[in-house]
Design a protein around this motif. Sequence first.
Motif, mmCIF file in Angstrom:
data_model
loop_
_atom_site.group_PDB
_atom_site.id
_atom_site.type_symbol
_atom_site.label_atom_id
_atom_site.label_comp_id
_atom_site.label_asym_id
_atom_site.label_seq_id
_atom_site.Cartn_x
_atom_site.Cartn_y
_atom_site.Cartn_z
ATOM 1 N N THR A 138 0.821 -1.208 0.000
ATOM 2 C CA THR A 138 0.000 0.000 0.000
ATOM 3 C C THR A 138 0.853 1.255 0.000
ATOM 4 O O THR A 138 0.459 2.275 -0.566
ATOM 5 N N HIS A 139 2.026 1.207 0.644
ATOM 6 C CA HIS A 139 2.950 2.342 0.662
ATOM 7 C C HIS A 139 4.294 1.884 1.214
ATOM 8 O O HIS A 139 4.480 0.694 1.500
ATOM 9 N N ILE A 159 3.959 -5.777 -6.419
ATOM 10 C CA ILE A 159 3.051 -4.850 -7.096
ATOM 11 C C ILE A 159 2.873 -3.643 -6.190
ATOM 12 O O ILE A 159 2.526 -3.782 -5.015
ATOM 13 N N ALA A 160 3.142 -2.459 -6.724
ATOM 14 C CA ALA A 160 3.109 -1.253 -5.908
ATOM 15 C C ALA A 160 2.948 -0.033 -6.801
ATOM 16 O O ALA A 160 3.088 -0.116 -8.032
ATOM 17 N N VAL A 161 2.674 1.112 -6.181
ATOM 18 C CA VAL A 161 2.674 2.378 -6.911
ATOM 19 C C VAL A 161 4.054 2.583 -7.532
ATOM 20 O O VAL A 161 5.081 2.181 -6.965
ATOM 21 N N PHE A 162 4.102 3.209 -8.689
ATOM 22 C CA PHE A 162 5.276 3.226 -9.563
ATOM 23 C C PHE A 162 6.591 3.518 -8.847
ATOM 24 O O PHE A 162 7.558 2.750 -8.969
ATOM 25 N N GLU A 163 6.677 4.613 -8.102
ATOM 26 C CA GLU A 163 7.950 4.986 -7.485
ATOM 27 C C GLU A 163 8.422 3.928 -6.494
ATOM 28 O O GLU A 163 9.617 3.610 -6.412
ATOM 29 N N HIS A 187 -2.374 9.784 3.319
ATOM 30 C CA HIS A 187 -1.320 9.443 4.273
ATOM 31 C C HIS A 187 -0.026 10.023 3.704
ATOM 32 O O HIS A 187 -0.046 11.056 3.031
ATOM 33 N N SER A 188 1.096 9.395 3.948
ATOM 34 C CA SER A 188 2.370 9.740 3.319
ATOM 35 C C SER A 188 3.059 8.431 2.950
ATOM 36 O O SER A 188 2.588 7.356 3.321
ATOM 37 N N SER A 189 4.162 8.517 2.219
ATOM 38 C CA SER A 189 4.842 7.289 1.802
ATOM 39 C C SER A 189 6.308 7.574 1.518
ATOM 40 O O SER A 189 6.636 8.433 0.696
ATOM 41 N N SER A 190 7.178 6.845 2.193
ATOM 42 C CA SER A 190 8.616 6.965 1.971
ATOM 43 C C SER A 190 9.286 5.678 2.428
ATOM 44 O O SER A 190 8.720 4.914 3.208
ATOM 45 N N VAL A 191 10.486 5.459 1.927
ATOM 46 C CA VAL A 191 11.279 4.288 2.294
ATOM 47 C C VAL A 191 12.496 4.758 3.074
ATOM 48 O O VAL A 191 13.169 5.717 2.683
ATOM 49 N N SER A 192 12.777 4.093 4.175
ATOM 50 C CA SER A 192 13.943 4.421 4.979
ATOM 51 C C SER A 192 15.194 3.816 4.348
ATOM 52 O O SER A 192 15.280 2.602 4.173
ATOM 53 N N ALA A 238 8.435 7.635 -1.928
ATOM 54 C CA ALA A 238 7.987 6.346 -2.473
ATOM 55 C C ALA A 238 6.657 6.449 -3.196
ATOM 56 O O ALA A 238 5.880 5.494 -3.228
ATOM 57 N N GLY A 239 6.380 7.606 -3.793
ATOM 58 C CA GLY A 239 5.131 7.758 -4.524
ATOM 59 C C GLY A 239 3.955 7.993 -3.596
ATOM 60 O O GLY A 239 4.111 8.151 -2.386
#
Length: 227
Positions: free
Chosen positions: A47-48, A69-73, A108-113, A121-122
Amino acid sequence: MKITYYGHSCVLVEAEGRSVIIDPFLSGNPASGIAPKDIHVDAVLLTHGHSDHFGDCIEIAKANECPIIAVFELAEYCRSQGVQTYGMNIGGSQSFDGFKVKYTLAFHSSSVSVGDTWVYAGEPGGILLTMGGRTFFHAGDTALFGDMRLIGEMNKIDAAALPIGDALTMGPEDALLAAKWLQAEKVLPVHYNTFSGIHQDGALFCERLSQEGIKGYPLKPGESFEI
């Protein structure tokens, strides 16, 4: 369709010989009840990008030789880690072998550590997953928003996973309204009691759902229900 809960927001969905896992936060979650090596799936859905959802997706995808499978970024970040991916975006749908995925809005928000930094992260998303003629909606991490009513009007949702932890997502009051707007027949509360600050009473939430004619499932990790 069989839905098995593995703590926090992780669910395993199975139907007609196919299986996918959503937001596999397992090894970092002592309440998951299962190890990544014991997961056997045809795809990993995200989801994110936050770590309590991204979790063990890379390890699981490599072990199963299956796509993430995920949002593009976010999909592109996963691809950079050496796994198969399929990038999508909000509002888009795609049929795979034995299941269909559509991404919806989530607020929400979305990022990868990555080390000491956070990588964009899109957009975050919810997931409409159709398998075996049934549709399961995983809302991801989200606030309550009005278009949940539209999602419910446009889709026959047999079951939904809704966050109830508050602080970082919607809380029980908003999730109750979301369940009604989505017209979900069954609801699995998720994203609560994993960390301090998101403690909620899942059984009480499900009691309130029942008063609205909705069946709630306050599952413990490893427990399942079918639709």
